[in-house]
Design a protein around this motif. Structure first.
Motif, PDB file in Angstrom:
ATOM      1  N   ASP A  66       0.831  -1.202   0.000  1.00 14.71           N
ATOM      2  CA  ASP A  66       0.000   0.000   0.000  1.00 14.71           C
ATOM      3  C   ASP A  66       0.872   1.260   0.000  1.00 14.71           C
ATOM      4  O   ASP A  66       0.832   2.047   0.955  1.00 14.71           O
ATOM      5  N   PRO A  67       1.672   1.484  -1.051  1.00 14.62           N
ATOM      6  CA  PRO A  67       2.594   2.633  -1.042  1.00 14.62           C
ATOM      7  C   PRO A  67       1.891   3.980  -1.052  1.00 14.62           C
ATOM      8  O   PRO A  67       2.495   4.989  -0.653  1.00 14.62           O
ATOM      9  N   LEU A  68       0.633   4.039  -1.492  1.00 11.18           N
ATOM     10  CA  LEU A  68      -0.085   5.313  -1.536  1.00 11.18           C
ATOM     11  C   LEU A  68      -0.874   5.583  -0.262  1.00 11.18           C
ATOM     12  O   LEU A  68      -1.536   6.619  -0.151  1.00 11.18           O
ATOM     13  N   GLY A  69      -0.849   4.653   0.687  1.00 15.27           N
ATOM     14  CA  GLY A  69      -1.431   4.889   2.005  1.00 15.27           C
ATOM     15  C   GLY A  69      -2.946   4.913   2.061  1.00 15.27           C
ATOM     16  O   GLY A  69      -3.532   5.685   2.841  1.00 15.27           O
ATOM     17  N   PHE A  70      -3.612   4.065   1.309  1.00 16.08           N
ATOM     18  CA  PHE A  70      -5.074   4.046   1.360  1.00 16.08           C
ATOM     19  C   PHE A  70      -5.598   3.586   2.718  1.00 16.08           C
ATOM     20  O   PHE A  70      -6.652   4.046   3.172  1.00 16.08           O
ATOM     21  N   PHE A  71      -4.885   2.694   3.386  1.00 12.41           N
ATOM     22  CA  PHE A  71      -5.326   2.248   4.702  1.00 12.41           C
ATOM     23  C   PHE A  71      -5.235   3.359   5.749  1.00 12.41           C
ATOM     24  O   PHE A  71      -5.857   3.264   6.805  1.00 12.41           O
ATOM     25  N   ARG A  72      -4.450   4.391   5.482  1.00 13.64           N
ATOM     26  CA  ARG A  72      -4.340   5.492   6.437  1.00 13.64           C
ATOM     27  C   ARG A  72      -5.490   6.487   6.307  1.00 13.64           C
ATOM     28  O   ARG A  72      -5.605   7.413   7.119  1.00 13.64           O
ATOM     29  N   ARG A  73      -6.331   6.300   5.301  1.00 10.48           N
ATOM     30  CA  ARG A  73      -7.467   7.192   5.097  1.00 10.48           C
ATOM     31  C   ARG A  73      -8.748   6.467   5.508  1.00 10.48           C
ATOM     32  O   ARG A  73      -8.887   5.264   5.295  1.00 10.48           O
ATOM     33  N   PRO A  74      -9.705   7.184   6.110  1.00 13.40           N
ATOM     34  CA  PRO A  74     -10.882   6.528   6.697  1.00 13.40           C
ATOM     35  C   PRO A  74     -11.983   6.186   5.689  1.00 13.40           C
ATOM     36  O   PRO A  74     -13.145   6.576   5.860  1.00 13.40           O
ATOM     37  N   PHE A  75     -11.628   5.434   4.641  1.00 11.95           N
ATOM     38  CA  PHE A  75     -12.652   4.995   3.696  1.00 11.95           C
ATOM     39  C   PHE A  75     -13.574   3.980   4.365  1.00 11.95           C
ATOM     40  O   PHE A  75     -13.105   2.998   4.964  1.00 11.95           O
ATOM     41  N   ALA A  76     -14.877   4.195   4.249  1.00 16.30           N
ATOM     42  CA  ALA A  76     -15.838   3.233   4.798  1.00 16.30           C
ATOM     43  C   ALA A  76     -15.706   1.878   4.119  1.00 16.30           C
ATOM     44  O   ALA A  76     -15.822   0.835   4.768  1.00 16.30           O
ATOM     45  N   LEU A  77     -15.452   1.876   2.811  1.00 14.32           N
ATOM     46  CA  LEU A  77     -15.385   0.619   2.068  1.00 14.32           C
ATOM     47  C   LEU A  77     -14.168  -0.222   2.443  1.00 14.32           C
ATOM     48  O   LEU A  77     -14.100  -1.399   2.084  1.00 14.32           O
ATOM     49  N   LEU A  78     -13.203   0.372   3.156  1.00 14.99           N
ATOM     50  CA  LEU A  78     -12.041  -0.387   3.627  1.00 14.99           C
ATOM     51  C   LEU A  78     -12.102  -0.606   5.134  1.00 14.99           C
ATOM     52  O   LEU A  78     -11.119  -1.026   5.734  1.00 14.99           O
TER      53      LEU A  78
END
Length: 242
Positions: A66-78
């Motif tokens: 996850d080099p772009l850091g999507f897990f660090r953002r509070p997406f509901a779908l994740l």
């Protein structure tokens, strides 16, 4: 590694008990290492190569994890409540004039290794106007698995079939009503189950169930089609897509 290394040093230093235990430890840790290598070789490696090959054909750059850091953002779908979840592969670049990213996402509800409850997705993202309010359009079957409350209130629509199939949450009901008109609802209802969309802080996330082939292109196409279904009133009220 620390435990095995310590025992090896003790055995080399002349500790008799460590020497007696060392063969059993070598066998045990060797088995564990073999299982990890086999899991990577037969599950992770083929998927990584397939994702990378698809991305290369679309002229996208790729990297593991996850080099772009999507897990660090509070997406509901994740945000599923899961014993394990991961982003395994990520690709990014320009596709059809849009800045895009595509990544492999999976989660498992149970920690029981005998249960095959893994769910696999291919997700695509692209920027949208920063003035567009946050909204999540989550399939009903995935909504119950979200780890916590998602911001905004539930928004109901005149089409009851749509209300039964999706949970829509947004703090701006006017935006939700403008974005999801009857044409958009009918299109969303025709998509494969577990397909969801979310706008968060100027980023559109499209989550599609993973396909056996061409899933990267499929996720990008689904996201692009979503944008073509955005009603013109959204641009006039909340700003056009740049």
């Amino acid at each position: 590694a620390l435990f095995f290394g310590s025992m090896l040093l003790m055995a080399l230093a002349g500790d008799q008990e460590a020497r007696r235990e060392l063969p059993a430890q070598i066998a045990a840790w060797g088995t564990i290492a073999a299982l990890f290598v086999a899991g990577w070789w037969f599950r992770v490696r083929p998927r990584r190569e397939l994702h990378r090959d698809q991305a290369r054909s679309l002229r996208l750059r790729s990297a593991p994890g996850d080099p772009l850091g999507f897990f660090r953002r509070p997406f509901a779908l994740l945000g599923q409540a899961a014993s394990a979840k991961d982003i395994e592969n990520t690709s990014w670049g320009t596709w059809r004039g849009m800045d895009v990213a595509v990544f492999d996402y999976w989660f498992a509800r149970s920690s029981d290794p005998n249960r095959n409850d893994y769910r696999y997705f291919t997700c695509a993202t692209t920027p949208v106007p920063a003035d567009w309010p946050d909204i999540s359009i989550v399939p009903e079957g995935l909504w119950s698995r979200l780890a916590g409350a998602v911001g905004g209130g539930d928004v109901g629509f005149e089409l009851e079939r749509f209300n039964r199939a999706f949970v829509v949450r947004s703090a701006d009901r006017r935006f939700a009503s403008a974005l999801i008109d009857v044409r958009m609802m009918e299109w969303l209802l025709g998509l494969p189950s577990d397909t969801g969309f979310e706008i968060l802080d100027g980023t559109l996330l499209c989550q599609t169930p993973r396909r056996a082939d061409a899933d990267v292109t499929w996720s990008l196409e689904t996201m692009a089609t979503f944008m073509t279904h955005v009603p013109p009133v959204v641009a006039s009220l909340f700003g056009p897509r740049r």
